[in-house]
Design a protein around this motif. Sequence first.
Motif, PDB file in Angstrom:
ATOM      1  N   CYS A 142       5.120   4.475 -12.507  1.00 53.29           N
ATOM      2  CA  CYS A 142       5.972   3.487 -11.837  1.00 53.29           C
ATOM      3  C   CYS A 142       5.635   3.392 -10.346  1.00 53.29           C
ATOM      4  O   CYS A 142       5.502   2.289  -9.800  1.00 53.29           O
ATOM      5  N   PHE A 143       5.519   4.546  -9.689  1.00 56.12           N
ATOM      6  CA  PHE A 143       5.162   4.527  -8.269  1.00 56.12           C
ATOM      7  C   PHE A 143       3.773   3.923  -8.057  1.00 56.12           C
ATOM      8  O   PHE A 143       3.565   3.116  -7.150  1.00 56.12           O
ATOM      9  N   ASN A 144       2.834   4.319  -8.897  1.00 60.48           N
ATOM     10  CA  ASN A 144       1.474   3.813  -8.779  1.00 60.48           C
ATOM     11  C   ASN A 144       1.429   2.304  -9.031  1.00 60.48           C
ATOM     12  O   ASN A 144       0.733   1.572  -8.326  1.00 60.48           O
ATOM     13  N   GLY A 145       2.141   1.844 -10.046  1.00 59.11           N
ATOM     14  CA  GLY A 145       2.175   0.416 -10.353  1.00 59.11           C
ATOM     15  C   GLY A 145       2.801  -0.405  -9.242  1.00 59.11           C
ATOM     16  O   GLY A 145       2.322  -1.493  -8.904  1.00 59.11           O
ATOM     17  N   ARG A 146       3.873   0.114  -8.666  1.00 61.70           N
ATOM     18  CA  ARG A 146       4.521  -0.587  -7.551  1.00 61.70           C
ATOM     19  C   ARG A 146       3.575  -0.669  -6.358  1.00 61.70           C
ATOM     20  O   ARG A 146       3.486  -1.693  -5.686  1.00 61.70           O
ATOM     21  N   LYS A 147       2.848   0.413  -6.100  1.00 60.30           N
ATOM     22  CA  LYS A 147       1.897   0.423  -4.990  1.00 60.30           C
ATOM     23  C   LYS A 147       0.782  -0.592  -5.222  1.00 60.30           C
ATOM     24  O   LYS A 147       0.355  -1.280  -4.295  1.00 60.30           O
TER      25      LYS A 147
END
Length: 189
Positions: free
Chosen positions: A63-68
């Motif tokens: 989720c964090f990686n995708g948002r970034k």
Amino acid sequence: MTIDQKIKVNFLKYGIVLGVILTALGIFSYYFITQMTTSPALFVAAPIMFSLFIPIVITVFLCFNGRKKIGGYWTFKQATTGIFIMFLTAYIIQFISKDMVFDKVIEPNSIVKTQLAAINAKTTISKQKGEDQKSIDKDLAEMKKDFALQKNSTVGSVIQGFVISILFVFLFALIFGSLFKKDPPVYTA
């Protein structure tokens, strides 16, 4: 490509990755429970570790990686949509590869082996607690009765389970979407 399209494409890819990881963890957990562990404590801890803790850590990372990857900001709707796509894709991959192929073709006796491991772990734990044999036999009879009910699955019950699982996937996507949303800053002049 719009941000919504980027979200859908990226999280479809993440869903495939998560599905493969969940399948691998599920298969490893099965072998760990039925063949590798002799400790009842590990029998209880392994499913929690392999089906709850590790997948949550991986999901948070994705989720964090995708948002970034999409610029660092997304609305609640965008977050929920992307995460739902990821969870649904992962669930479908895991369902087909583990529940259908592995459990039905590769290890058709997996349910029986898991039940035997559960009965052995329950017996060992009960004996360690000092319970009498009558109480242990009663608990084991109840477990065996529950296992017998699980064996009798019909097409309707499989479809019902699938629909309920999709509803839970959506609920978890809503929860994760609310946790990981990050609205873009509003500039006022």
